[in-house]
Motif scaffolding. Structure first.
Motif, PDB file in Angstrom:
ATOM      1  N   THR A  36       0.847  -1.184   0.000  1.00 23.33           N
ATOM      2  CA  THR A  36       0.000   0.000   0.000  1.00 23.33           C
ATOM      3  C   THR A  36       0.885   1.238   0.000  1.00 23.33           C
ATOM      4  O   THR A  36       1.672   1.451   0.932  1.00 23.33           O
ATOM      5  CB  THR A  36      -0.917   0.022   1.228  1.00 23.33           C
ATOM      6  N   ALA A  37       0.780   2.026  -1.069  1.00 23.89           N
ATOM      7  CA  ALA A  37       1.516   3.279  -1.185  1.00 23.89           C
ATOM      8  C   ALA A  37       0.537   4.435  -1.055  1.00 23.89           C
ATOM      9  O   ALA A  37      -0.673   4.243  -0.956  1.00 23.89           O
ATOM     10  CB  ALA A  37       2.255   3.334  -2.511  1.00 23.89           C
ATOM     11  N   ALA A  38       1.045   5.648  -1.064  1.00 20.53           N
ATOM     12  CA  ALA A  38       0.178   6.814  -0.917  1.00 20.53           C
ATOM     13  C   ALA A  38      -0.826   6.918  -2.049  1.00 20.53           C
ATOM     14  O   ALA A  38      -1.955   7.372  -1.853  1.00 20.53           O
ATOM     15  CB  ALA A  38       1.029   8.084  -0.845  1.00 20.53           C
ATOM     16  N   ASN A  39      -0.419   6.481  -3.245  1.00 16.28           N
ATOM     17  CA  ASN A  39      -1.255   6.656  -4.434  1.00 16.28           C
ATOM     18  C   ASN A  39      -1.989   5.395  -4.875  1.00 16.28           C
ATOM     19  O   ASN A  39      -2.709   5.408  -5.873  1.00 16.28           O
ATOM     20  CB  ASN A  39      -0.410   7.165  -5.595  1.00 16.28           C
ATOM     21  N   GLY A  40      -1.807   4.263  -4.183  1.00 19.19           N
ATOM     22  CA  GLY A  40      -2.539   3.076  -4.606  1.00 19.19           C
ATOM     23  C   GLY A  40      -1.966   1.797  -4.035  1.00 19.19           C
ATOM     24  O   GLY A  40      -0.959   1.791  -3.318  1.00 19.19           O
ATOM     25  N   LEU A  41      -2.641   0.700  -4.384  1.00 20.89           N
ATOM     26  CA  LEU A  41      -2.185  -0.637  -3.994  1.00 20.89           C
ATOM     27  C   LEU A  41      -1.383  -1.221  -5.152  1.00 20.89           C
ATOM     28  O   LEU A  41      -1.849  -1.246  -6.290  1.00 20.89           O
ATOM     29  CB  LEU A  41      -3.376  -1.532  -3.673  1.00 20.89           C
ATOM     30  N   PHE A  42      -0.192  -1.725  -4.852  1.00 18.64           N
ATOM     31  CA  PHE A  42       0.703  -2.249  -5.876  1.00 18.64           C
ATOM     32  C   PHE A  42       0.998  -3.725  -5.622  1.00 18.64           C
ATOM     33  O   PHE A  42       1.143  -4.156  -4.475  1.00 18.64           O
ATOM     34  CB  PHE A  42       2.021  -1.480  -5.907  1.00 18.64           C
ATOM     35  N   ARG A  43       1.075  -4.453  -6.705  1.00 24.22           N
ATOM     36  CA  ARG A  43       1.582  -5.826  -6.646  1.00 24.22           C
ATOM     37  C   ARG A  43       3.066  -5.753  -6.968  1.00 24.22           C
ATOM     38  O   ARG A  43       3.455  -5.316  -8.058  1.00 24.22           O
ATOM     39  CB  ARG A  43       0.864  -6.723  -7.659  1.00 24.22           C
ATOM     40  N   VAL A  44       3.896  -6.169  -6.052  1.00 20.46           N
ATOM     41  CA  VAL A  44       5.346  -6.078  -6.206  1.00 20.46           C
ATOM     42  C   VAL A  44       5.914  -7.495  -6.219  1.00 20.46           C
ATOM     43  O   VAL A  44       5.820  -8.209  -5.222  1.00 20.46           O
ATOM     44  CB  VAL A  44       5.973  -5.249  -5.071  1.00 20.46           C
ATOM     45  N   GLU A  45       6.472  -7.888  -7.347  1.00 18.00           N
ATOM     46  CA  GLU A  45       7.032  -9.233  -7.482  1.00 18.00           C
ATOM     47  C   GLU A  45       8.556  -9.133  -7.545  1.00 18.00           C
ATOM     48  O   GLU A  45       9.107  -8.388  -8.344  1.00 18.00           O
ATOM     49  CB  GLU A  45       6.496  -9.923  -8.735  1.00 18.00           C
ATOM     50  N   LYS A  46       9.191  -9.917  -6.697  1.00 21.34           N
ATOM     51  CA  LYS A  46      10.648  -9.884  -6.620  1.00 21.34           C
ATOM     52  C   LYS A  46      11.229 -11.176  -7.174  1.00 21.34           C
ATOM     53  O   LYS A  46      10.833 -12.277  -6.788  1.00 21.34           O
ATOM     54  CB  LYS A  46      11.104  -9.704  -5.173  1.00 21.34           C
ATOM     55  N   THR A  47      12.165 -11.044  -8.108  1.00 24.88           N
ATOM     56  CA  THR A  47      12.913 -12.168  -8.646  1.00 24.88           C
ATOM     57  C   THR A  47      14.397 -11.919  -8.375  1.00 24.88           C
ATOM     58  O   THR A  47      14.767 -10.826  -7.939  1.00 24.88           O
ATOM     59  CB  THR A  47      12.683 -12.326 -10.160  1.00 24.88           C
ATOM     60  N   PRO A  48      15.261 -12.877  -8.626  1.00 21.91           N
ATOM     61  CA  PRO A  48      16.692 -12.625  -8.414  1.00 21.91           C
ATOM     62  C   PRO A  48      17.274 -11.536  -9.311  1.00 21.91           C
ATOM     63  O   PRO A  48      18.347 -11.016  -9.024  1.00 21.91           O
ATOM     64  CB  PRO A  48      17.331 -13.988  -8.725  1.00 21.91           C
ATOM     65  N   THR A  49      16.570 -11.179 -10.402  1.00 25.87           N
ATOM     66  CA  THR A  49      17.112 -10.189 -11.332  1.00 25.87           C
ATOM     67  C   THR A  49      16.454  -8.821 -11.244  1.00 25.87           C
ATOM     68  O   THR A  49      17.064  -7.823 -11.603  1.00 25.87           O
ATOM     69  CB  THR A  49      16.988 -10.682 -12.786  1.00 25.87           C
ATOM     70  N   ALA A  50      15.201  -8.757 -10.766  1.00 23.74           N
ATOM     71  CA  ALA A  50      14.506  -7.472 -10.782  1.00 23.74           C
ATOM     72  C   ALA A  50      13.300  -7.485  -9.848  1.00 23.74           C
ATOM     73  O   ALA A  50      12.829  -8.539  -9.419  1.00 23.74           O
ATOM     74  CB  ALA A  50      14.058  -7.126 -12.207  1.00 23.74           C
ATOM     75  N   PRO A  64      -2.100   9.884   3.700  1.00 23.00           N
ATOM     76  CA  PRO A  64      -1.045  10.650   4.390  1.00 23.00           C
ATOM     77  C   PRO A  64      -0.053   9.721   5.089  1.00 23.00           C
ATOM     78  O   PRO A  64      -0.417   8.658   5.592  1.00 23.00           O
ATOM     79  CB  PRO A  64      -1.839  11.481   5.416  1.00 23.00           C
ATOM     80  N   GLY A  65       1.206  10.113   5.092  1.00 26.78           N
ATOM     81  CA  GLY A  65       2.230   9.362   5.798  1.00 26.78           C
ATOM     82  C   GLY A  65       2.921   8.305   4.971  1.00 26.78           C
ATOM     83  O   GLY A  65       3.910   7.721   5.425  1.00 26.78           O
ATOM     84  N   LEU A  66       2.419   8.032   3.776  1.00 24.50           N
ATOM     85  CA  LEU A  66       3.028   7.037   2.900  1.00 24.50           C
ATOM     86  C   LEU A  66       3.677   7.719   1.704  1.00 24.50           C
ATOM     87  O   LEU A  66       3.327   8.854   1.349  1.00 24.50           O
ATOM     88  CB  LEU A  66       1.995   6.020   2.432  1.00 24.50           C
ATOM     89  N   ASN A  67       4.588   7.029   1.047  1.00 23.35           N
ATOM     90  CA  ASN A  67       5.297   7.572  -0.112  1.00 23.35           C
ATOM     91  C   ASN A  67       4.598   7.175  -1.403  1.00 23.35           C
ATOM     92  O   ASN A  67       3.872   6.168  -1.457  1.00 23.35           O
ATOM     93  CB  ASN A  67       6.743   7.070  -0.132  1.00 23.35           C
ATOM     94  N   LEU A  68       4.822   7.957  -2.434  1.00 20.05           N
ATOM     95  CA  LEU A  68       4.286   7.650  -3.755  1.00 20.05           C
ATOM     96  C   LEU A  68       5.126   6.554  -4.410  1.00 20.05           C
ATOM     97  O   LEU A  68       6.355   6.594  -4.370  1.00 20.05           O
ATOM     98  CB  LEU A  68       4.273   8.891  -4.641  1.00 20.05           C
ATOM     99  N   MET A  69       4.461   5.595  -5.037  1.00 21.24           N
ATOM    100  CA  MET A  69       5.148   4.523  -5.752  1.00 21.24           C
ATOM    101  C   MET A  69       4.780   4.604  -7.219  1.00 21.24           C
ATOM    102  O   MET A  69       3.657   4.965  -7.573  1.00 21.24           O
ATOM    103  CB  MET A  69       4.765   3.139  -5.191  1.00 21.24           C
ATOM    104  N   SER A  70       5.720   4.263  -8.086  1.00 19.02           N
ATOM    105  CA  SER A  70       5.464   4.273  -9.523  1.00 19.02           C
ATOM    106  C   SER A  70       5.611   2.864 -10.084  1.00 19.02           C
ATOM    107  O   SER A  70       6.379   2.054  -9.565  1.00 19.02           O
ATOM    108  CB  SER A  70       6.421   5.224 -10.251  1.00 19.02           C
ATOM    109  N   GLU A  71       4.848   2.581 -11.142  1.00 18.35           N
ATOM    110  CA  GLU A  71       4.947   1.280 -11.796  1.00 18.35           C
ATOM    111  C   GLU A  71       6.276   1.146 -12.520  1.00 18.35           C
ATOM    112  O   GLU A  71       6.899   2.132 -12.894  1.00 18.35           O
ATOM    113  CB  GLU A  71       3.804   1.111 -12.811  1.00 18.35           C
TER     114      GLU A  71
END
Length: 397
Positions: A36-50, A64-71
């Motif tokens: 959960t970021a300031a601007n929305g809910l993000f699906r964040v997938e982590k692999t060994p490369t990215a 309020p209190g959260l940072n903005l995340m970009s796709e």
């Protein structure tokens, strides 16, 4: 019930929930994360490369209190040197000049520095494989036609996918435009980067790149993945006026964009071309049915005397390109029957999935749907407590 709860608990080991604040740390991310970021809910997938960030739901008002995340993607390893992409383009050009077909080249990341195979189980050498540091480049054994590049029969591809980290797959559309076709959309679903080259004979070939994560397929600038050279354009503007007292002004505007060609042709390992085979059309029986040479319809004569109409070219997929061998009504007389079984397919690199395994895979997917619904309804704490209680009950039996 305890089995499902325990499965929920295990699912929690690869899925997490968090917030995007000043304490956010990529080192603590699991395989799949919902942030959960300031601007929305993000699906964040982590692999060994990215790390691949995809917006699930945008909030109308920021929290309020959260940072903005970009796709977008965030590389965890160094970018791929551009010369490897030049080598790939050179390989694609030679394949097209020889057989007028597509071709493929793959990138992997050797995160655990495992030793790469040098021979197959039948003692034939592995070809098409080079590495630089932890970066591994592989030209698979492939059968290529004007509209398709296939390498699923190469057991080395499966070995690399199982033992290394997926990084990127690229292929050519030769004289066609660079776009992701419906076939590409159906086949390209692993979490990694994908690229396609088009109009490769032009001074400025076309290219398109994207990444896949979950259900999303997102296009990117290639400089995200490669050490791609840039072109800088500097423009200077001068403003004057006949207004009394107006002082002349100058403005400078700098624009940067990725270099689009021409690209120098580089040498590549000779065994790359040995990995390429042109797929030929099977035609045991010559048809005497009248042919429309503008938009050809083909018929195969069956042993019982009936005629079977062959499908015309998929116009949406092929665009404005036609394989001249398909348009030539006499070419069908000379082409050989394609043999789908070759020696290297028997090399014992991995154990192939059988039909039962495919069924089990579907059962697992169905179970994950149940896991998600119960996990959402009960919450993380409740799932853990239920799983522990179930384990205690099983131990007491």
């Amino acid at each position: 019930m305890s089995t499902l709860n325990l499965t929920n608990l295990l699912a929690g080991q690869v899925t997490s929930y968090g917030v995007y604040d000043d304490n956010y740390n990529i080192e603590t991310l699991k395989k799949i994360n919902f942030i959960t970021a300031a601007n929305g809910l993000f699906r964040v997938e982590k692999t060994p490369t990215a790390i691949f960030k995809t917006l699930v739901e945008e909030y109308k008002k920021p929290i309020p209190g959260l940072n903005l995340m970009s796709e977008g993607p965030e590389l965890l390893v160094p970018k791929i040197p551009f010369r490897f992409l030049q080598m790939a383009l050179s390989f694609y050009l030679d394949v097209y000049d020889k057989d007028k077909t597509e071709a493929s080249l793959l990138f992997f990341w050797n995160k655990d520095n495992v030793r790469l195979p040098e021979i197959y189980s039948d003692n034939t050498p592995v070809k098409g494989l080079i590495s630089e540091g932890q970066l591994v480049v592989y030209v698979p054994r492939q059968k290529n036609s004007a509209g398709l590049s296939e390498f699923h029969m190469d057991p080395m591809v499966d070995w690399l996918r199982n033992n290394l980290s997926l990084f990127a797959e690229t292929h050519s559309h030769h004289s066609m435009s660079a776009f992701f076709s419906s076939t590409d959309d159906a086949n390209e679903n692993a979490t990694q980067f994908y690229g396609v080259w088009g109009k490769i004979k032009n001074q400025q070939p076309e290219f398109a790149f994207r990444y896949c994560s979950g259900d999303s397929k997102t296009k990117i600038c290639p400089s995200v993945l490669f050490e791609w050279p840039e072109v800088t354009t500097t423009k200077t503007y001068e403003v004057t006026s006949d207004v009394p007292g107006f002082q002349r002004q100058q403005f400078t505007e700098v624009e940067k964009e990725v270099y689009k060609g021409p690209f120098e042709k580089l040498e590549y390992p000779a065994d790359w071309m040995e990995q390429h085979t042109k797929a030929v059309v099977a035609n045991k029986f010559k048809s005497t049915y009248p042919v429309n040479t503008t938009y050809p319809s083909r018929y195969l004569s069956n042993r019982d005397g009936s005629l079977e109409k062959m499908e015309q070219l998929d116009m949406e997929y092929y665009g404005d390109y036609y394989d001249q061998a398909l348009l030539d009504p006499f070419a069908w007389e000379t082409q050989e029957t394609e043999m789908n079984i070759t020696g290297f397919e028997d090399a014992e690199i991995i154990q192939f999935i059988d039909k039962n395994d495919e069924k089990n895979k579907q059962d697992i997917q169905d179970n994950l749907i149940d896991i998600t619904s119960e996990y959402t309804a009960l919450g993380y704490k409740s799932v853990i407590e239920s799983a522990i209680d179930g384990a205690k009950q099983s131990a007491s039996l």
